[in-house]
Design a protein around this motif. Structure first.
Motif, PDB file in Angstrom:
ATOM      1  N   UNK A 128       0.829  -1.199   0.000  1.00  0.00           N
ATOM      2  CA  UNK A 128       0.000   0.000   0.000  1.00  0.00           C
ATOM      3  C   UNK A 128       0.868   1.256   0.000  1.00  0.00           C
ATOM      4  N   UNK A 129       1.906   1.278   0.832  1.00  0.00           N
ATOM      5  CA  UNK A 129       2.779   2.445   0.901  1.00  0.00           C
ATOM      6  C   UNK A 129       3.526   2.654  -0.412  1.00  0.00           C
ATOM      7  N   UNK A 130       4.023   1.565  -0.986  1.00  0.00           N
ATOM      8  CA  UNK A 130       4.777   1.680  -2.228  1.00  0.00           C
ATOM      9  C   UNK A 130       3.910   2.173  -3.368  1.00  0.00           C
ATOM     10  N   UNK A 131       2.689   1.664  -3.481  1.00  0.00           N
ATOM     11  CA  UNK A 131       1.796   2.112  -4.551  1.00  0.00           C
ATOM     12  C   UNK A 131       1.372   3.567  -4.352  1.00  0.00           C
ATOM     13  N   UNK A 132       1.241   4.010  -3.102  1.00  0.00           N
ATOM     14  CA  UNK A 132       0.952   5.426  -2.848  1.00  0.00           C
ATOM     15  C   UNK A 132       2.144   6.297  -3.218  1.00  0.00           C
ATOM     16  N   UNK A 133       3.356   5.812  -2.965  1.00  0.00           N
ATOM     17  CA  UNK A 133       4.551   6.552  -3.365  1.00  0.00           C
ATOM     18  C   UNK A 133       4.622   6.680  -4.891  1.00  0.00           C
ATOM     19  N   UNK A 134       4.256   5.609  -5.590  1.00  0.00           N
ATOM     20  CA  UNK A 134       4.199   5.664  -7.061  1.00  0.00           C
ATOM     21  C   UNK A 134       3.176   6.710  -7.504  1.00  0.00           C
ATOM     22  N   UNK A 135       2.035   6.796  -6.797  1.00  0.00           N
ATOM     23  CA  UNK A 135       1.027   7.805  -7.120  1.00  0.00           C
ATOM     24  C   UNK A 135       1.603   9.212  -6.978  1.00  0.00           C
ATOM     25  N   UNK A 136       2.394   9.435  -5.937  1.00  0.00           N
ATOM     26  CA  UNK A 136       3.016  10.743  -5.740  1.00  0.00           C
ATOM     27  C   UNK A 136       3.929  11.097  -6.912  1.00  0.00           C
ATOM     28  N   UNK A 137       4.720  10.132  -7.365  1.00  0.00           N
ATOM     29  CA  UNK A 137       5.609  10.384  -8.509  1.00  0.00           C
ATOM     30  C   UNK A 137       4.815  10.587  -9.797  1.00  0.00           C
ATOM     31  N   UNK A 138       3.681   9.915  -9.928  1.00  0.00           N
ATOM     32  CA  UNK A 138       2.820  10.139 -11.096  1.00  0.00           C
ATOM     33  C   UNK A 138       2.300  11.566 -11.102  1.00  0.00           C
ATOM     34  N   UNK A 139       1.901  12.058  -9.949  1.00  0.00           N
ATOM     35  CA  UNK A 139       1.479  13.457  -9.862  1.00  0.00           C
ATOM     36  C   UNK A 139       2.604  14.399 -10.276  1.00  0.00           C
ATOM     37  N   UNK A 140       3.792  14.156  -9.759  1.00  0.00           N
ATOM     38  CA  UNK A 140       4.929  15.005 -10.122  1.00  0.00           C
ATOM     39  C   UNK A 140       5.205  14.926 -11.618  1.00  0.00           C
TER      40      UNK A 140
END
Length: 246
Positions: A128-140
């Motif tokens: 869950x944490x890793x996929x949320x981190x990927x979401x943050x990079x997608x936003x960036x």
């Protein structure tokens, strides 16, 4: 549906209707967040296992919900822009991206703070944490693409494609706790199952979620109105509006 899409083709219509809606969402956001935060932080009972540290849920969960919802809305806006060339959809997508990135960061940071008393560490490469981190990079990535092209149309198309492709990460985030072994707790709310906490604890959480969504809509309307004025500055109705205000 088609009538609404046709209306969205008019930035002037969106500007007018958002002016009526904006005060209501600001009032709703302020009232709901105030009630939810006071109830959750001061009056909700402490968790029998985590004690008072569980209260971070009243920020963490609404921020996580909103982070995912905003990305889905960006993908939908990108699809609308790519198919129907509706400028307002692209404006909305551009304006919500920074807010989505901020909510994802808040979710990750609050989750890390919560993880110290719960897991004994700030971070684990949990699904869950890793996929949320990927979401943050997608936003960036979406934000960076909008500033990487000299042509606004090229930037909009590139950002829309990334949002539509990246939206596949949203179901991964949601179902990661079911698909893989993970330390992250299951969903607090489910459509068919019982809520795993007493009403005194989940009611303020629900109020906070509604407050965060009201805040999101208010900020989106406000920022999109500003973007409409910026992009449509050469249009007659904008010049007339500026003249009336002066």
């Amino acid at each position: 549906m088609w009538a609404f899409i046709n209306k969205l083709r008019s930035p002037k219509w969106f500007y007018a209707i958002s002016e009526r809606l904006l005060p209501w969402f600001w009032v709703a956001a302020a009232a709901l967040i105030l009630v939810g935060s006071v109830w959750g932080l001061a009056f909700a009972p402490a968790d029998y296992q985590q004690g008072n540290s569980f209260r971070i849920i009243y920020v963490h969960v609404p921020a996580a919900f909103l982070a995912q919802s905003i990305f889905v809305s960006m993908a939908v806006c990108g699809l609308v822009y790519m198919v129907w060339k509706i400028k307002v959809a692209d404006m909305v997508a551009a304006m919500v991206a920074p807010l989505g990135a901020a909510m994802t960061f808040i979710s990750l940071f609050s989750g890390a703070v919560w993880g110290v008393p719960t897991w004994g560490t700030w971070w684990m490469w949990d699904a869950r944490l890793t996929s949320m981190l990927i979401l943050f990079f997608l936003y960036l990535g979406v934000i960076a693409l909008r500033g990487a092209f000299a042509s606004r149309d090229s930037a909009s198309r590139a950002a829309s494609v990334l949002a539509m492709v990246g939206v596949i990460n949203i179901p991964i985030i949601k179902y990661s706790v079911d698909w893989w072994y993970t330390l992250h707790q299951p969903a607090t709310f489910t459509v068919t199952g019982r809520v795993g906490m007493p009403m005194e604890m989940w009611a303020p959480l629900l109020i906070m979620v509604l407050g965060f969504y009201s805040f999101f809509i208010a900020v989106t309307l406000m920022r999109t109105r500003s973007e409409i004025l910026r992009r449509e500055s050469n249009k007659r109705w904008v010049r007339e509006l500026a003249g009336e205000r002066h």
